[in-house]
Design an enzyme around this catalytic site. Structure first.
Site, PDB file in Angstrom:
ATOM      1  N   GLY A  62       0.828  -1.466   0.045  1.00 32.75           N
ATOM      2  CA  GLY A  62      -0.157  -0.032  -0.098  1.00 32.75           C
ATOM      3  C   GLY A  62       0.736   1.097  -0.073  1.00 32.75           C
ATOM      4  CB  THR A 108       2.587   0.958   6.138  1.00 35.29           C
ATOM      5  OG1 THR A 108       1.255   0.766   6.673  1.00 35.29           O
ATOM      6  CG2 THR A 108       3.382   0.685   7.326  1.00 35.29           C
ATOM      7  CG  ASP A 118      -2.160   0.293   8.135  1.00 37.02           C
ATOM      8  OD1 ASP A 118      -3.411   1.161   8.322  1.00 37.02           O
ATOM      9  OD2 ASP A 118      -1.919  -0.511   7.324  1.00 37.02           O
ATOM     10  CG  ASP A 156       1.126  -2.303  10.355  1.00 36.82           C
ATOM     11  OD1 ASP A 156       1.918  -1.594   9.643  1.00 36.82           O
ATOM     12  OD2 ASP A 156       0.091  -3.150   9.816  1.00 36.82           O
TER      13      ASP A 156
END
Lengths: 319, 319, 319, 319
Positions: free
Chosen positions: C11, C125, C127, C129
């Site tokens: 992504g 990213t 996120d 994460d």
């Protein structure tokens, strides 16, 4: 026509790229090729240009500045250079020109037309000062930049209970100052079109203080005087201390607002239509909410007038 | 403790409101009331304050500035006024104080603590210059404002192939200039912490031109010199023409960034915890990614150090 | 090393372009060339790449997305394709690789390293994460996008006295929901890392109404459940009507924040350093406020942990 | 008149606060007091209102939403409640009313006028769908929010070479979809006013792919169909995979654009003028670039028409 050219000239403004894109795509839609001329009239003289296909104007609609670059080109006032440019263009099969820029740029477009090279002007300038059109490409974006900046300044003005002078662009035209002042709720607005009344400015500040409002915002167009100068006057005449913020060049940049992009689309497309209809020496504009075209000469013979009803309104609302 | 107070002092910074909100809500969570003191130490001296309930800090987390107003209060350096303020506070049942501000404001908090009124400091300043904490509330927002402004200036710089000098805040600390310069891809950055090398600056501009990159951005912290001064030096030494933009007070305002709001939440809550634990004379900060508290004195005895590895990196990336 | 390559994978996230720029410029600074591989591992397999010189990464630091394009490439899990890619790279004189992406992309980098092609991972990213780093490139921008969106939703929520559910990204990681919820002053936050307590959510809404606060904002990470699902539960269990806003893909785009650009600069430069020092199979990250590198394997063997102290704090502040 | 009232009704829109401010200040300028009625017609019925002085409308010009709250009030269609409200108003010395809202709200204003309580309508809705005025307060801000969101979506669409469907507000009016689509360079736009041609939409996507442009943006007004529905059709008819983004309520919020604030100033002031001139049952609007007032009835008997020349232009520019 099989091939036309487009250039950007004078001070850049947000939305010029969107206008270039519209010229290219509208022309392509009608089967006409578009050459992008670099560096304004400078590139026109030298024939510095490149074919702009659909892909080359992809992903530019949202970008500030101009991908064709801009410049001011004093030598283009001379016939010799105009003719040299026309020759270069004709050699490259270019039969018409769209000039995106301010009224200085329009003079060149008119000269070219008179010399047999059909040209059309598209109003691209943040100053909104081109006679014959209610709006120019870039004004709305500049306005929003100024208003957002004043919103920020107000945060600190309110917190510290200071008075601020904000100097904005506008040498001859007060549109940015006027609209921004109204939109930002400024206490006073100084524009080139109107004599300012220093006593009124002072009394508004003092009036605010009297009703326990200890901050105020004064907008001054650079064409009236420098922000620092006004600060000095206020200090000397009424012992009012102000802080000065000169917004400067951030006013020219930024991703164009939705409005400026739509205007750029409408104007760019209209300019192509005018050329393809065999007309030239025209400027495109918006009047009574209608896109239209008019004689380039009108852009010089007339003088842009700011909407002074906004000035009156601003005074009434900033009591 | 049953009741504490909170005030904002010194230059305002975005996120102060979020910090006030956090102090009020964290205290309320523990059953402790919070009085909001107006106009910094000025209001402290006069006992000008109001109970802040949950509703009164609703809808302020996203607002720039400070709803409690701020001020610089030179007289608070005097014992007499400090004692007067403490008296007022005690009369109103206030048992501790959270001061949100810069290191100047910390001195007051330390004095109060020494005089028996428990106080804790929360770092709120755009300059990021408080020793003992990696970040201060407001720095991230100011940074983004500066970077967005430079992005706009770059639009016009690129279109016109100009060099720009951007003057940013930072009298003693180069953090804004340094981070913004790195984030905006500036060609040169001048900060108070490092001697600048005018020949290097010139050679970077000329080097860019040599590889056909005709615009460049130079960031100068106000503590080094004024932007105009630098422009003059570049003109005189190397005949380089630049345009100058002084970002000014827009750097203090604006809705706080997510990061600044989170930091404000963490710091505000931590300050309340420290007070409720019966400790005082402490500053809260973040170190090694951890919220903690430390002796207020450290904030004066030490000197803030900008992260000079960013300076080196910037030079390497702007070749 | 004389030549390395860089690709973006998985992504996309804001700041990837700034990281590409940093890789190119840092490598160039050390006299090393950089090839840009298009479409992630897909282009790696096919050797679809281009030399990136200084000019080619000019003007991209502020752009969202990735100029190298990204893709998910399932076939890259197979040895055969990895070896084919390595062959292509070696033929082109490429001796090392920087992979900018999420932990899925890291697996490929580790495989390549094991097969003798030195690779380094850069965390890109939204996120946040990736185990081993406090922040990933893109998180800060996504966070600000979410918070600005919630600020807008709050305008209308307040005016109409409605309750809103805002669904944000985060399948396995609650970082966006958590930080955004804290920064936006949400009444409840639902994250994958913690069991939600529907009675608590209901009681917070009702508690607000009781003290005359008729709007509230609930943030739910998509990994917990869809916003609509939560709305249904609230309706059924407590007859609370809510409106749902799914922020969706706007969270991935936008000009990177200052913080993300600085992080991209630091990480991109560090990745090049690691490769030039002859190390590989490493990921770069930030830990205790310090840029460092660590074993790529750690990014899989460990699990990212959201900072749950923010969760607790959020509950305390949203009383 | 010595005292009038103002209320906001229906869906809120950015700029309503600026309009309230203008009403208050313009009236005050003429020595007339203004009562702010809370919760739209609900508050009118109950006489829930408060005197708005200059200070009470300070610092709201830049705020989204409405400080007077809004609501939909079905019972206000009944004569009984209208008369009750008029009675409450007269008891409080209120002699006229400015209603800021959509055309649903205008019906109430007309009924009041017919029952002897002079009322004037100000167009406040993001949908731009009120007959008789070229623009409504809030449209420009919503438009910019949509365009900025699409710009972000395009970042990720371009990086991943995906096609996106963006669903925007507009049940009966396609203005937001149309303007935003043109401003964002969407490949296709679906509006309630025009039959869509699914084959044309498909062929535009495929045409783009054929010339190596692998992403595209399709805008659909909610009044045509849901984004997900369109995605399903594209999948079924042409095996085209798209991602869907529903912008939702973020379109209603946000700080009003400069344009919307100016419009709010002009309209609010004009409404007061109309009342003070002893006229009523009027709506204010802008036509041919001129602020004017017209019969409220026209706002129902006529139907708003989107500018379909933009639709044609968009098709030509998105070849």
């Amino acid at each position: 026509m099989k091939r036309i050219a487009v250039l950007t000239s004078g001070g850049d403004s947000p939305g010029m790229n969107a206008a270039i894109r519209a010229v290219v795509r509208k022309a392509n839609f009608h089967g006409v090729e578009v050459m992008g001329v670099y560096h304004g009239y400078e590139g026109f003289i030298d024939g510095k240009m490149e074919l702009l296909d659909l892909g080359s104007v992809g992903g530019i609609i949202q970008r500030g500045g101009t991908k064709l670059f801009s410049s001011r080109c004093p030598q283009f006032k001379e016939d010799e250079y105009q003719l040299q440019g026309i020759k270069k263009m004709k050699e490259a099969g270019v039969e018409g020109l769209v000039v995106i820029g301010g009224d200085g740029s329009y003079r060149g477009a008119l000269e070219l037309t008179k010399k047999g090279f059909p040209s059309v002007g598209v109003p691209g300038t943040i100053d909104n000062d081109i006679p014959g059109t209610e709006y120019t490409i870039g004004f709305d974006t500049a306005l929003n930049t100024v208003v957002e900046s004043i919103d920020k300044i107000r945060d600190t003005a309110t917190s510290h209970e200071n008075s601020f002078i904000v100097e904005v662009m506008g040498r001859d035209a007060g549109d940015i100052a006027l609209w921004a002042g109204l939109a930002a709720g400024a206490e006073s607005i100084l524009i080139p079109e109107e004599e300012y009344d220093i006593d009124d400015i002072i009394s508004r500040i003092q009036h605010g203080i009297a009703r326990d409002k200890k901050h105020s915002i004064i907008i001054v167009a650079e064409g009236v005087m420098a922000g620092n100068e006004l600060a000095k006057i206020l200090k000397e005449k009424a012992d009012i201390t102000t802080r000065v913020s000169v917004l400067g060049h951030i006013q020219r940049g930024g991703s164009p607002s939705a409005r400026d992009r739509v205007l750029a689309g409408l104007f760019g497309a209209k300019a192509v239509e005018v050329l393809l209809e065999g007309r030239s020496g025209r400027a495109v504009g918006i009047k009574n909410h209608q896109v239209y075209d008019y004689d380039l000469e009108e852009a010089f013979s007339n003088k842009h007038k700011a909407d002074l009803s906004l000035y009156t309104l601003s005074k009434e609302l900033s009591i």
